[in-house]
Design a protein around this motif. Structure first.
Motif, mmCIF file in Angstrom:
data_model
loop_
_atom_site.group_PDB
_atom_site.id
_atom_site.type_symbol
_atom_site.label_atom_id
_atom_site.label_comp_id
_atom_site.label_asym_id
_atom_site.label_seq_id
_atom_site.Cartn_x
_atom_site.Cartn_y
_atom_site.Cartn_z
ATOM 1 N N GLY A 132 14.616 -21.673 -23.072
ATOM 2 C CA GLY A 132 14.092 -20.679 -22.213
ATOM 3 C C GLY A 132 12.984 -20.853 -21.133
ATOM 4 N N ILE A 133 12.342 -19.746 -20.557
ATOM 5 C CA ILE A 133 11.489 -19.994 -19.430
ATOM 6 C C ILE A 133 10.518 -20.774 -19.953
ATOM 7 C CG2 ILE A 133 10.031 -19.014 -17.657
ATOM 8 C CD1 ILE A 133 11.800 -16.448 -17.787
ATOM 9 N N ILE A 134 9.544 -20.526 -20.804
ATOM 10 C CA ILE A 134 8.591 -21.544 -21.578
ATOM 11 C C ILE A 134 8.989 -22.082 -22.930
ATOM 12 C CG2 ILE A 134 6.424 -21.455 -22.262
ATOM 13 C CD1 ILE A 134 5.657 -19.020 -20.668
ATOM 14 N N SER A 135 9.112 -23.464 -22.964
ATOM 15 C CA SER A 135 9.754 -24.030 -24.093
ATOM 16 C C SER A 135 8.568 -23.787 -25.045
ATOM 17 C CB SER A 135 10.029 -25.512 -23.767
ATOM 18 O OG SER A 135 8.952 -26.110 -23.240
ATOM 19 N N GLU A 136 9.172 -24.491 -26.205
ATOM 20 C CA GLU A 136 8.237 -24.322 -27.506
ATOM 21 C C GLU A 136 7.125 -25.437 -27.305
ATOM 22 O OE1 GLU A 136 8.373 -24.777 -32.435
ATOM 23 O OE2 GLU A 136 10.211 -24.814 -31.151
ATOM 24 N N ARG A 137 5.967 -25.092 -27.453
ATOM 25 C CA ARG A 137 4.722 -26.093 -27.540
ATOM 26 C C ARG A 137 4.478 -26.626 -28.884
ATOM 27 N NH1 ARG A 137 0.536 -22.134 -24.939
ATOM 28 N NH2 ARG A 137 1.182 -21.000 -26.706
ATOM 29 N N PRO A 138 3.718 -27.796 -28.687
ATOM 30 C CA PRO A 138 3.386 -28.317 -29.932
ATOM 31 C C PRO A 138 2.258 -27.601 -30.534
ATOM 32 C CG PRO A 138 3.272 -29.910 -28.114
ATOM 33 C CD PRO A 138 3.595 -28.641 -27.360
ATOM 34 N N VAL A 139 2.297 -27.492 -31.791
ATOM 35 C CA VAL A 139 1.193 -26.513 -32.429
ATOM 36 C C VAL A 139 -0.250 -27.449 -32.273
ATOM 37 C CG1 VAL A 139 0.466 -25.791 -34.859
ATOM 38 C CG2 VAL A 139 3.045 -26.291 -34.314
#
Length: 363
Positions: free
Chosen positions: A341-348
């Motif tokens: 996606g446009i913004i990828s999943e970020r570290p928690v």
């Protein structure tokens, strides 16, 4: 061909688009909790949007009719709840107009009706979410997706052809709890939807960065390993479905109040896949990405709607089908070149930002 738009029209366009973005933002955030964090194949999401609308048009509105029945009876010489078929086909607008007059002179009554409706929508959505958690515990992902899709269609068909639910095929006119705002009603409602969106975002963001959110990601990525380490998969799925379904119910209620009308036939499977399209474009497992996907989707949708006549002259195709083609191409391109996606999943985030910065500096 450049479309000329005056300032007032532009403001109205901005306001209406912002309201829809805020409502569907809550809807997609709840979908992201199920899909992005938990990895559930939620193909029946529209069911909970419909349940929110039922809570407003089928339950809360009847409560209002019961409360103000003496006023309605004295002015229209009818008893709405005694003959729902006649009420739905002939007296809806007159009866609801009387209630709106009451709300226009009594803001507290309108707000009480609004919060009662939102609460009912959240409860109804949450209860059905818990009920759907049963199959979610026993079925494989592909079968679960099919079951959720069929369940959503079942709710839509039954509610559409049952007048007792929300006036069936006639649709249910609902009271306007913000009638007291008069000319500023739409701007006031924009503020209300933005507040609900902000609350939903903050709650889900904190949830995603909590031990609960980390457990959800662990279950999504390696369910067997999470089970070995003592995570109760059953409880996590029940909690996720209940929370996400309650939020979707709230979104459905807000959508009903935006339209001031509930037509159950509108809650088709396409609404589920619109939510999926927004989530895929923005990025799963990321609340900011989910909201960005909603914004991108509706900006493109509004631009295509504004230029639909020009599009028709150039390619001679129905603008509605052209929109489907455009979004289909966008989704294919996203999946091919940026599947995250446009913004990828970020570290928690487990610690405060300044603490993390200090630890990095020390390292």
């Amino acid at each position: 061909m450049i479309l000329q738009i005056d300032l007032n029209t532009l403001l109205v366009l901005f306001r209406e688009t912002s309201i829809i973005v805020a409502i569907y933002g809550i809807y997609v955030l709840s979908l992201n909790l199920e899909v992005g964090y938990m990895g559930l194949p939620q193909f029946g999401k529209v069911m909970f949007l419909a349940l929110g609308a039922i809570a407003v048009g089928g339950i809360a509105t009847k409560v209002a009719l019961l409360i103000y029945s003496h006023v309605i009876s004295s002015q229209l010489n009818i008893s709405p709840l005694s003959d729902l078929d006649t009420y739905c086909s002939a007296y809806q607008y007159s009866a609801i107009g009387i209630i709106n007059n009451i709300f226009s002179n009594s803001p507290l009554s309108g707000l009480a009706f609004f919060f009662m409706s939102i609460t009912l929508a959240a409860i109804l959505g949450g209860v059905f979410g818990v009920l759907m958690a049963g199959p979610a515990l026993r079925l494989r992902e592909d079968y679960l997706g099919i079951l959720l899709l069929v369940s959503a269609e079942t709710v839509r068909v039954i509610s559409t052809y049952t007048p007792q639910v929300a006036c069936g095929v006639f649709g249910a006119v609902i009271p306007d709890p913000f009638a007291w705002l008069r000319e500023g009603r739409q701007w006031g409602y924009l503020a209300v939807t933005l507040i609900f969106l902000l609350l939903s975002f903050v709650i889900l963001e904190r949830l995603g960065n909590s031990p609960f959110g980390r457990a959800l990601r662990a279950i999504r990525d390696a369910e067997v390993a999470a089970r070995v380490f003592g995570k109760d998969i059953v409880k996590f799925r029940v909690r996720v479905l209940a929370t996400a379904s309650a939020l979707a119910g709230v979104a459905g209620a807000l959508l009903a109040f935006y339209n001031n009308f509930v037509l159950m036939g509108q809650f088709v499977p396409l609404e589920t896949f619109k939510g999926w399209a927004m989530l895929i474009i923005g990025g799963t497992g990321n609340n900011i990405g989910a909201l960005l996907g909603v914004v991108v989707y509706y900006v493109i949708d509004r631009v295509l709607s504004l230029y639909k006549e020009g599009i028709r002259q150039i390619i001679n195709v129905d603008p509605i089908f052209f929109q489907y083609i455009i979004f289909g191409i966008i989704i294919i391109l996203v999946l091919m070149f940026r599947p995250q996606g446009i913004i990828s999943e970020r570290p928690v985030k487990t610690l405060k930002r300044h603490i993390l910065a200090k630890l990095r500096a020390e390292a």
